[in-house]
Motif scaffolding. Structure first.
Motif, short mmCIF file in Angstrom:
data_model
loop_
_atom_site.label_atom_id
_atom_site.label_comp_id
_atom_site.label_asym_id
_atom_site.label_seq_id
_atom_site.Cartn_x
_atom_site.Cartn_y
_atom_site.Cartn_z
N LYS A 158 0.82 -1.21 0.00
CA LYS A 158 0.00 0.00 0.00
C LYS A 158 0.85 1.26 0.00
O LYS A 158 0.44 2.30 -0.49
CB LYS A 158 -0.93 -0.01 1.21
N LYS A 159 2.05 1.17 0.54
CA LYS A 159 2.94 2.32 0.60
C LYS A 159 3.42 2.74 -0.79
O LYS A 159 3.72 3.92 -1.01
CB LYS A 159 4.13 1.99 1.50
N ALA A 160 3.45 1.81 -1.74
CA ALA A 160 3.91 2.13 -3.09
C ALA A 160 2.97 3.14 -3.75
O ALA A 160 3.42 4.06 -4.42
CB ALA A 160 4.00 0.87 -3.94
N GLY A 161 1.68 2.98 -3.57
CA GLY A 161 0.72 3.93 -4.14
C GLY A 161 0.81 5.30 -3.50
O GLY A 161 0.46 6.31 -4.11
N HIS A 162 1.28 5.34 -2.26
CA HIS A 162 1.43 6.60 -1.55
C HIS A 162 2.72 7.32 -1.95
O HIS A 162 2.76 8.55 -2.01
CB HIS A 162 1.43 6.34 -0.04
N ASP A 163 3.78 6.56 -2.24
CA ASP A 163 5.08 7.16 -2.51
C ASP A 163 5.40 7.35 -3.99
O ASP A 163 6.34 8.05 -4.32
CB ASP A 163 6.18 6.29 -1.90
N TYR A 164 4.63 6.69 -4.89
CA TYR A 164 4.96 6.74 -6.31
C TYR A 164 3.72 6.96 -7.16
O TYR A 164 2.63 6.52 -6.80
CB TYR A 164 5.61 5.42 -6.77
N PHE A 165 3.92 7.62 -8.31
CA PHE A 165 2.91 7.64 -9.36
C PHE A 165 3.17 6.38 -10.18
O PHE A 165 4.19 6.28 -10.86
CB PHE A 165 3.06 8.86 -10.27
N ILE A 166 2.27 5.42 -10.15
CA ILE A 166 2.47 4.17 -10.89
C ILE A 166 1.99 4.39 -12.32
O ILE A 166 0.82 4.69 -12.55
CB ILE A 166 1.70 3.01 -10.22
N GLU A 167 2.89 4.24 -13.28
CA GLU A 167 2.56 4.50 -14.68
C GLU A 167 2.26 3.24 -15.47
O GLU A 167 1.48 3.27 -16.40
CB GLU A 167 3.70 5.28 -15.33
N ASP A 168 2.92 2.14 -15.13
CA ASP A 168 2.74 0.91 -15.89
C ASP A 168 2.89 -0.28 -14.95
O ASP A 168 3.66 -0.20 -13.99
CB ASP A 168 3.79 0.83 -17.02
N THR A 169 2.16 -1.36 -15.21
CA THR A 169 2.28 -2.56 -14.39
C THR A 169 2.59 -3.77 -15.26
O THR A 169 2.16 -3.83 -16.42
CB THR A 169 0.99 -2.83 -13.59
N ILE A 170 3.34 -4.69 -14.70
CA ILE A 170 3.70 -5.93 -15.38
C ILE A 170 3.55 -7.07 -14.39
O ILE A 170 3.91 -6.94 -13.22
CB ILE A 170 5.16 -5.87 -15.90
#
Length: 154
Positions: free
Chosen positions: A13-25
């Motif tokens: 959950k911290k990844a969504g708080h700390d980063y703008f996620i542009e692409d997923t694999i």
């Protein structure tokens, strides 16, 4: 089944708080025998993990998989680096993307799909503190609107 769907085991959950996620694999993992048993029990933590590319291979580091309780001397090291299973072209694209300024690869979610442990990884750009505050404001406003709509219906 589309990527990211499946029996979710752990989320970062911290990844969504700390980063703008542009692409997923979606990536597979090379695991030992007792590691998959611990994953099926949900004993995984993605909080401080990160992904790096070395020698044309993708590796996930600092991902904690607890030792299996019924394991014996062949139990695994909880924080060992594990190889990700990706196509060569995907690894080359990720390597090109992280060379750009401020981009990194973070694990987002681990799940079981068709009997195999999968890791959803995301290409993210780091957020600044003011971006994080704006996201919190939007989240609070959305929650307040939902609460107001619920009160209005009653």
């Amino acid at each position: 089944m589309p990527k990211g769907k499946g029996n979710a085991i752990a989320q970062n959950k911290k990844a969504g708080h700390d980063y703008f996620i542009e692409d997923t694999i979606e990536a597979g993992l090379v695991l030992n025998g007792t590691e998959i048993k611990s994953i099926r029990k949900g004993k995984v933590q993605l909080k401080d993990s990160y992904i790096q590319i070395r020698n044309g291979e993708a590796w996930v580091s600092n991902m904690h998989i607890s030792p299996y309780e019924q394991g014996n001397i062949f139990n695994h090291d909880p924080i060992r680096t594990r190889k990700l299973l990706l196509h060569k072209r995907q690894i080359q694209q990720l390597n090109y993307d992280i060379k750009r300024d401020g981009y990194t690869i973070v694990p987002l979610k681990m799940y079981i799909k068709d009997g195999y442990a999968k890791l959803l990884i995301g290409l993210g750009k780091g957020k600044k503190n003011y971006d994080k505050r704006q996201d919190l404001k939007k989240k609070d406003a959305k929650r307040d609107m939902a609460r107001a709509m619920k009160d209005r219906q009653h």
